[in-house]
Motif scaffolding. Structure first.
Motif, PDB file in Angstrom:
ATOM      1  N   ASN A  18     -18.908  -9.327 -30.084  1.00 33.30           N
ATOM      2  CA  ASN A  18     -18.458  -7.934 -30.154  1.00 33.30           C
ATOM      3  C   ASN A  18     -19.669  -7.014 -30.033  1.00 33.30           C
ATOM      4  OD1 ASN A  18     -17.445  -5.415 -30.800  1.00 33.30           O
ATOM      5  ND2 ASN A  18     -16.209  -6.151 -32.516  1.00 33.30           N
ATOM      6  N   GLN A  19     -19.742  -6.275 -28.938  1.00 38.09           N
ATOM      7  CA  GLN A  19     -20.900  -5.392 -28.730  1.00 38.09           C
ATOM      8  C   GLN A  19     -20.924  -4.221 -29.698  1.00 38.09           C
ATOM      9  OE1 GLN A  19     -21.039  -3.686 -24.829  1.00 38.09           O
ATOM     10  NE2 GLN A  19     -19.155  -2.523 -25.079  1.00 38.09           N
ATOM     11  N   LEU A  20     -19.850  -4.010 -30.443  1.00 38.76           N
ATOM     12  CA  LEU A  20     -19.807  -2.917 -31.407  1.00 38.76           C
ATOM     13  C   LEU A  20     -20.324  -3.314 -32.783  1.00 38.76           C
ATOM     14  CD1 LEU A  20     -16.359  -1.328 -30.454  1.00 38.76           C
ATOM     15  CD2 LEU A  20     -18.656  -0.660 -29.699  1.00 38.76           C
ATOM     16  N   ASN A  21     -20.729  -4.579 -32.946  1.00 46.91           N
ATOM     17  CA  ASN A  21     -21.343  -4.983 -34.217  1.00 46.91           C
ATOM     18  C   ASN A  21     -22.620  -4.178 -34.424  1.00 46.91           C
ATOM     19  OD1 ASN A  21     -19.439  -6.954 -34.836  1.00 46.91           O
ATOM     20  ND2 ASN A  21     -20.581  -8.556 -33.786  1.00 46.91           N
ATOM     21  N   TRP A  22     -22.830  -3.741 -35.642  1.00 44.57           N
ATOM     22  CA  TRP A  22     -24.013  -2.942 -35.950  1.00 44.57           C
ATOM     23  C   TRP A  22     -24.875  -3.695 -36.947  1.00 44.57           C
ATOM     24  CZ3 TRP A  22     -25.846  -0.912 -40.554  1.00 44.57           C
ATOM     25  CH2 TRP A  22     -26.926  -0.018 -40.434  1.00 44.57           C
ATOM     26  N   ASN A  23     -26.168  -3.634 -36.733  1.00 48.22           N
ATOM     27  CA  ASN A  23     -27.129  -4.214 -37.656  1.00 48.22           C
ATOM     28  C   ASN A  23     -28.189  -3.165 -37.987  1.00 48.22           C
ATOM     29  OD1 ASN A  23     -25.999  -6.626 -36.152  1.00 48.22           O
ATOM     30  ND2 ASN A  23     -27.244  -7.631 -37.688  1.00 48.22           N
ATOM     31  N   PRO A  24     -28.646  -3.126 -39.229  1.00 43.42           N
ATOM     32  CA  PRO A  24     -29.757  -2.226 -39.561  1.00 43.42           C
ATOM     33  C   PRO A  24     -30.996  -2.598 -38.744  1.00 43.42           C
ATOM     34  CG  PRO A  24     -28.751  -3.120 -41.554  1.00 43.42           C
ATOM     35  CD  PRO A  24     -28.156  -3.854 -40.396  1.00 43.42           C
ATOM     36  N   ASP A  25     -31.853  -1.633 -38.505  1.00 38.89           N
ATOM     37  CA  ASP A  25     -33.048  -1.856 -37.692  1.00 38.89           C
ATOM     38  C   ASP A  25     -33.979  -2.909 -38.271  1.00 38.89           C
ATOM     39  OD1 ASP A  25     -32.223  -0.010 -35.831  1.00 38.89           O
ATOM     40  OD2 ASP A  25     -33.374   1.641 -36.706  1.00 38.89           O
ATOM     41  N   ASP A  26     -33.935  -3.120 -39.567  1.00 41.66           N
ATOM     42  CA  ASP A  26     -34.853  -4.071 -40.190  1.00 41.66           C
ATOM     43  C   ASP A  26     -34.283  -5.489 -40.270  1.00 41.66           C
ATOM     44  OD1 ASP A  26     -32.941  -3.462 -42.106  1.00 41.66           O
ATOM     45  OD2 ASP A  26     -34.369  -3.435 -43.780  1.00 41.66           O
ATOM     46  N   GLN A  27     -33.149  -5.724 -39.614  1.00 38.74           N
ATOM     47  CA  GLN A  27     -32.544  -7.062 -39.623  1.00 38.74           C
ATOM     48  C   GLN A  27     -32.419  -7.584 -38.196  1.00 38.74           C
ATOM     49  OE1 GLN A  27     -28.825  -7.202 -41.699  1.00 38.74           O
ATOM     50  NE2 GLN A  27     -29.684  -6.392 -43.586  1.00 38.74           N
ATOM     51  N   ARG A  28     -32.534  -8.893 -38.060  1.00 39.72           N
ATOM     52  CA  ARG A  28     -32.355  -9.532 -36.757  1.00 39.72           C
ATOM     53  C   ARG A  28     -30.899  -9.380 -36.321  1.00 39.72           C
ATOM     54  NH1 ARG A  28     -34.055 -15.451 -37.592  1.00 39.72           N
ATOM     55  NH2 ARG A  28     -33.414 -15.636 -35.423  1.00 39.72           N
ATOM     56  N   ASN A  29     -30.693  -9.280 -35.025  1.00 41.95           N
ATOM     57  CA  ASN A  29     -29.361  -9.118 -34.465  1.00 41.95           C
ATOM     58  C   ASN A  29     -28.941 -10.432 -33.816  1.00 41.95           C
ATOM     59  OD1 ASN A  29     -27.279  -8.557 -32.463  1.00 41.95           O
ATOM     60  ND2 ASN A  29     -27.651  -6.398 -32.931  1.00 41.95           N
ATOM     61  N   LEU A  30     -27.945 -11.086 -34.392  1.00 46.60           N
ATOM     62  CA  LEU A  30     -27.517 -12.400 -33.913  1.00 46.60           C
ATOM     63  C   LEU A  30     -27.010 -12.338 -32.473  1.00 46.60           C
ATOM     64  CD1 LEU A  30     -27.185 -15.371 -34.712  1.00 46.60           C
ATOM     65  CD2 LEU A  30     -24.897 -14.813 -35.546  1.00 46.60           C
ATOM     66  N   THR A  31     -26.291 -11.302 -32.136  1.00 45.94           N
ATOM     67  CA  THR A  31     -25.788 -11.154 -30.767  1.00 45.94           C
ATOM     68  C   THR A  31     -26.955 -11.106 -29.785  1.00 45.94           C
ATOM     69  OG1 THR A  31     -23.845  -9.951 -31.570  1.00 45.94           O
ATOM     70  CG2 THR A  31     -24.387  -9.711 -29.231  1.00 45.94           C
ATOM     71  N   HIS A  32     -27.949 -10.301 -30.078  1.00 44.40           N
ATOM     72  CA  HIS A  32     -29.114 -10.189 -29.190  1.00 44.40           C
ATOM     73  C   HIS A  32     -29.888 -11.508 -29.115  1.00 44.40           C
ATOM     74  CE1 HIS A  32     -29.177  -5.570 -29.912  1.00 44.40           C
ATOM     75  NE2 HIS A  32     -28.217  -5.936 -29.096  1.00 44.40           N
ATOM     76  N   GLU A  33     -29.945 -12.217 -30.221  1.00 43.53           N
ATOM     77  CA  GLU A  33     -30.656 -13.504 -30.230  1.00 43.53           C
ATOM     78  C   GLU A  33     -29.973 -14.501 -29.295  1.00 43.53           C
ATOM     79  OE1 GLU A  33     -33.493 -14.389 -31.880  1.00 43.53           O
ATOM     80  OE2 GLU A  33     -33.757 -12.458 -32.869  1.00 43.53           O
ATOM     81  N   TRP A  34     -28.629 -14.553 -29.327  1.00 39.04           N
ATOM     82  CA  TRP A  34     -27.907 -15.449 -28.420  1.00 39.04           C
ATOM     83  C   TRP A  34     -28.118 -15.012 -26.981  1.00 39.04           C
ATOM     84  CZ3 TRP A  34     -26.396 -20.138 -29.187  1.00 39.04           C
ATOM     85  CH2 TRP A  34     -26.003 -20.562 -30.461  1.00 39.04           C
TER      86      TRP A  34
END
Length: 122
Positions: free
Chosen positions: A46-62
């Motif tokens: 889901n591209q609408l998942n939001w993560n704080p800037d100080d946390q890794r983003n699982l979607t981006h990692e995949w």
């Protein structure tokens, strides 16, 4: 040895990060593997998942692995995740499937299971 990584857990689970870690390790060792997102695991697409800037983003990692990222279409639609084709087909206002993820049928999972030497589910 070919590995299928079957991700069924929500992206908020630590197990989702373990799945990514296994994929990264297999890729680094140049071992053949495939992934498949199913059940609550589809939420990572889901591209609408939001993560704080100080946390890794699982979607981006995949996405950064640059591998096919198949997502069960039925599980995704049931959880409000769709690509443009399905949005139009089901009269939904918008698509929200993240880049590099692809909605596929369960035939893809069956094929992946058949070709894998081992299946690891997270």
């Amino acid at each position: 040895m070919s590995t299928l990584i079957l991700i069924t857990t929500s992206p908020t689970s630590i197990m989702a990060w373990h799945a990514l870690g296994l994929a990264q390790a297999l890729q680094q060792k140049q071992q053949p593997f495939r992934v498949f997102f199913y059940q609550d695991g589809v939420h990572v697409a889901n591209q609408l998942n939001w993560n704080p800037d100080d946390q890794r983003n699982l979607t981006h990692e995949w996405q950064s692995l640059n591998i096919p990222l198949p997502v069960c279409v039925s599980a995704a639609l049931q959880r409000g995740i769709t690509d443009q084709d399905n949005a139009e087909r089901h009269q939904l206002l918008h698509s929200n499937l993240a880049k590099h993820f692809q909605l596929v049928g369960l035939g893809e999972l069956a094929d992946a299971v058949e070709q894998a030497d081992r299946v690891v589910q997270f």
